[in-house]
Motif scaffolding. Sequence first.
Motif, PDB file in Angstrom:
ATOM      1  N   ARG A 158       0.850  -1.199   0.000  1.00  0.00           N
ATOM      2  CA  ARG A 158       0.000   0.000   0.000  1.00  0.00           C
ATOM      3  C   ARG A 158       0.884   1.247   0.000  1.00  0.00           C
ATOM      4  NH1 ARG A 158      -5.170  -0.627   2.539  1.00  0.00           N
ATOM      5  NH2 ARG A 158      -5.281   1.647   2.751  1.00  0.00           N
ATOM      6  N   LEU A 164      -4.922   3.962  -1.942  1.00  0.00           N
ATOM      7  CA  LEU A 164      -5.761   4.188  -0.759  1.00  0.00           C
ATOM      8  C   LEU A 164      -4.950   4.701   0.422  1.00  0.00           C
ATOM      9  CD1 LEU A 164      -8.185   1.113  -0.853  1.00  0.00           C
ATOM     10  CD2 LEU A 164      -8.573   3.413  -1.749  1.00  0.00           C
ATOM     11  N   GLU A 286      -9.805   2.239  -7.045  1.00  0.00           N
ATOM     12  CA  GLU A 286      -9.515   3.411  -6.219  1.00  0.00           C
ATOM     13  C   GLU A 286     -10.220   4.647  -6.775  1.00  0.00           C
ATOM     14  OE1 GLU A 286      -5.524   5.365  -4.279  1.00  0.00           O
ATOM     15  OE2 GLU A 286      -5.591   5.165  -6.466  1.00  0.00           O
ATOM     16  N   GLU A 300     -11.342  -1.294  -0.639  1.00  0.00           N
ATOM     17  CA  GLU A 300     -10.181  -1.835   0.067  1.00  0.00           C
ATOM     18  C   GLU A 300     -10.157  -3.358  -0.008  1.00  0.00           C
ATOM     19  OE1 GLU A 300      -7.921  -3.859   2.750  1.00  0.00           O
ATOM     20  OE2 GLU A 300     -10.050  -3.674   3.270  1.00  0.00           O
ATOM     21  N   ARG A 304      -7.211  -5.373  -1.838  1.00  0.00           N
ATOM     22  CA  ARG A 304      -6.410  -6.300  -1.033  1.00  0.00           C
ATOM     23  C   ARG A 304      -6.271  -7.659  -1.713  1.00  0.00           C
ATOM     24  NH1 ARG A 304      -9.041  -8.522   3.251  1.00  0.00           N
ATOM     25  NH2 ARG A 304     -10.102  -6.520   3.480  1.00  0.00           N
TER      26      ARG A 304
END
Length: 506
Positions: A158, A164, A286, A300, A304
């Motif tokens: 990330r 994010l 996003e 998210e 992920r």
Amino acid sequence: MTTLIPILGDQLSHSLASLRVAPENAIILMMEVATEATYVPHHPQKIALFFSAMRHFAEELRAAGRRVDYIAIDDPENTGDFSGEVTRAAARHRATNIITVAAGEWRVQTSQQTWADATQIPVQILDDDRFLCSINQFMAWAKGRKRMIMEDFYRIMRRQTGLLMDGDQPLGGQWNYDQENRKSVPKGHKFRPPLRFAPDAITAEVIETVAARFGNHFGSLDGFGWAVTREQALAALDDFITHRLAGFGDYQDAMVTGEDVLNHSLLSPALNTGLLLPLEVCQAAEAAYHAGTAPLNAVEGFIRQILGWREYVRGLYWFAGPDYMARNHLGATRPLPALYWGAPTDMLCLSQAVDATRRNAMAHHIQRLMILGNFAMLVGTDPHEVSRWYLAAYADAIEWVEAPNVIGMSQFADGGLMATKPYAAGGAYVNRMSDHCKPCKYDVKQRTGPNACPFNSLYWDFLARHEDTLKNNQRLWRMYDGWRRFAPDEQTRIREQAATFLATLA
């Protein structure tokens, strides 16, 4: 001088490293070979997907002015394997060197390493830089770790990508919104079906060939609608972002009778063939969050799966080495039950998952992990057989992504290198996350008796069977405490119930 550029079926990206450095007069070699279609009995839709996508990619390359040598599966001179075809092509074109991108699997990369001796010309094997984490970067992260927790890796990725992120901190103040993504589907809720693509002439020809040559493999070709071009893959991505991403998070762990897709993206085959790239898919999700069309928990959770799990399992696959697929920490030896190949079962959750797999070459991740994988582990199936079935059955199953998910996460066969505990569950989990139990023949609330849900006795029998191995696992103490609370005669009844059921699998 003539450069030969072999491109594999999971390298269908115009930004591929070998294409970027290829001279204008290079010969691009693409090969449909029998060994790749049969080293496990791949689902016919999976074979058709790869062959059709390869043929379309070859046409795109030709339209761009590239010289393409394409070897079809039914070419009478086809040797049936990569090494044979690379050797033939090198001689045919009087190649002076070969440039290729490293294969994603140990098996194929080993083949690439023989090409120099076979052709007697230099071979350059380039890193596959389409991934967001290089193998060397993952190796450096993993070195010295007893357990490689995905969440730790995910946070690094990330920060590295900025996805994010608000500076050095995650948007919303949390890294992970998984707790918000376990809702049950309201009764009567309707899901929008995903975009599908009618076969064109190229795909129709491939389907006919696959039906003739591989029609005896498990799975149906009916209703084939996978994206087989970059244009179609981008359309499928847009369809998911526009219509299903917003509801993806809430119901990503749910199972509904008669609903194969729910809000899942079905983009993994396009990612794993190279028609889509991981960063562009994450950035599209996003962008939906920033545009206000999808909530943070959904975006998210989806990111992920790609930035976290997909990159993580690839790194773990190469870190663990080629013997990873043979690991068997729990000493499981039972043959794979016939129900995985379509034999009848009265367990509705299993029949739904297997039938979806047969029809679509796809089942979503909870069906794969908590129904099919959980059942295989509870009954003590040889993890190598389980892994081969997953590799054969699913359109998105390439060994680097399939093996860690099955050997490590689903079967706990690596002893906890990947997962901190076995993903074992009884009928209560299935009942909580699905609507399968109410109409099922078995009673999910019963542990023993003729109508008891097999998952219940199998779950407790699994814990009892492996108590010496698992009892010190801190994440299992509540489960073992629950087992010890049963009276001795109840424990005996449970284990006898499990043994009776296991005898029927023989």
